[in-house]
Design a protein around this motif. Structure first.
Motif, short mmCIF file in Angstrom:
data_model
loop_
_atom_site.label_atom_id
_atom_site.label_comp_id
_atom_site.label_asym_id
_atom_site.label_seq_id
_atom_site.Cartn_x
_atom_site.Cartn_y
_atom_site.Cartn_z
N UNK A 40 -4.55 14.03 -2.30
CA UNK A 40 -3.16 13.07 -2.27
C UNK A 40 -2.86 12.47 -1.03
N UNK A 41 -3.10 13.05 0.06
CA UNK A 41 -2.98 12.49 1.49
C UNK A 41 -3.92 11.36 1.50
N UNK A 42 -5.22 11.55 1.04
CA UNK A 42 -6.08 10.88 1.52
C UNK A 42 -5.79 9.43 0.44
N UNK A 43 -5.32 9.54 -0.72
CA UNK A 43 -4.95 8.47 -1.38
C UNK A 43 -3.71 7.60 -0.93
N UNK A 44 -2.74 8.32 -0.33
CA UNK A 44 -1.66 7.75 0.30
C UNK A 44 -2.22 7.01 1.74
N UNK A 45 -3.15 7.64 2.44
CA UNK A 45 -3.65 6.92 3.59
C UNK A 45 -4.24 5.50 3.19
N UNK A 46 -5.03 5.55 2.00
CA UNK A 46 -5.66 4.31 1.47
C UNK A 46 -4.59 3.36 1.01
N UNK A 47 -3.50 3.74 0.29
CA UNK A 47 -2.51 3.00 0.00
C UNK A 47 -1.96 2.39 1.16
N UNK A 48 -1.61 3.02 2.30
CA UNK A 48 -0.89 2.44 3.40
C UNK A 48 -1.77 1.55 3.73
N UNK A 49 -3.28 1.73 3.92
CA UNK A 49 -4.08 0.81 4.54
C UNK A 49 -4.05 -0.65 3.66
N UNK A 50 -4.08 -0.36 2.51
CA UNK A 50 -4.21 -1.67 1.48
C UNK A 50 -2.94 -2.29 1.64
N UNK A 51 -1.87 -1.78 2.03
CA UNK A 51 -0.45 -2.27 1.93
C UNK A 51 -0.44 -3.21 3.14
N UNK A 52 -1.13 -2.84 4.25
CA UNK A 52 -1.29 -3.74 5.50
C UNK A 52 -0.91 -2.85 6.49
N UNK A 53 -0.67 -1.50 6.70
CA UNK A 53 -0.32 -0.90 7.75
C UNK A 53 -1.68 -0.90 8.85
#
Length: 103
Positions: A40-53
């Motif tokens: 779940x952390x890995x998925x949240x990391x990918x989401x943050x990256x895709x969001x532009x963080x």
């Protein structure tokens, strides 16, 4: 409905458990709840990256978090689940802020 006594499918962590390299990784590989939290952390990391963080920000934070995870694994293993939950919350918040900033 699942049959009584049937083991639910195991969620693999975000890394290969054939040769865990640290105390934290061994605990994650051996504990289904931590394996699921790691994924779940890995998925949240990918989401943050895709969001532009910014990647640099994410990498720096992740390195700090991994160090804290390792320390917790060695001194206070019961603190790992809350540590994972906190990292997930932080990543979700960063992703939401980045997505809101793009609107």
């Amino acid at each position: 409905l699942e049959k009584v006594g049937r083991t639910p499918p195991r969620i693999a962590p975000s890394f290969d458990c054939t040769s865990p390299g640290s105390t934290a990784e061994r605990l994650v590989c051996d504990t289904p709840r931590l394996s699921a939290a790691d994924r779940a952390v890995a998925e949240a990391y990918r989401r943050a990256e895709a969001a532009g963080v910014p990647r640099r920000t994410l990498r720096r934070q992740q390195q700090q978090w991994l160090a804290a995870r390792e320390q917790a694994a060695e001194t206070q293993p019961d603190a790992l689940v809350p540590l994972y939950e906190g990292r997930m919350d932080d990543l979700h918040l960063q992703a939401e802020r980045a997505e809101a900033g793009r609107r």
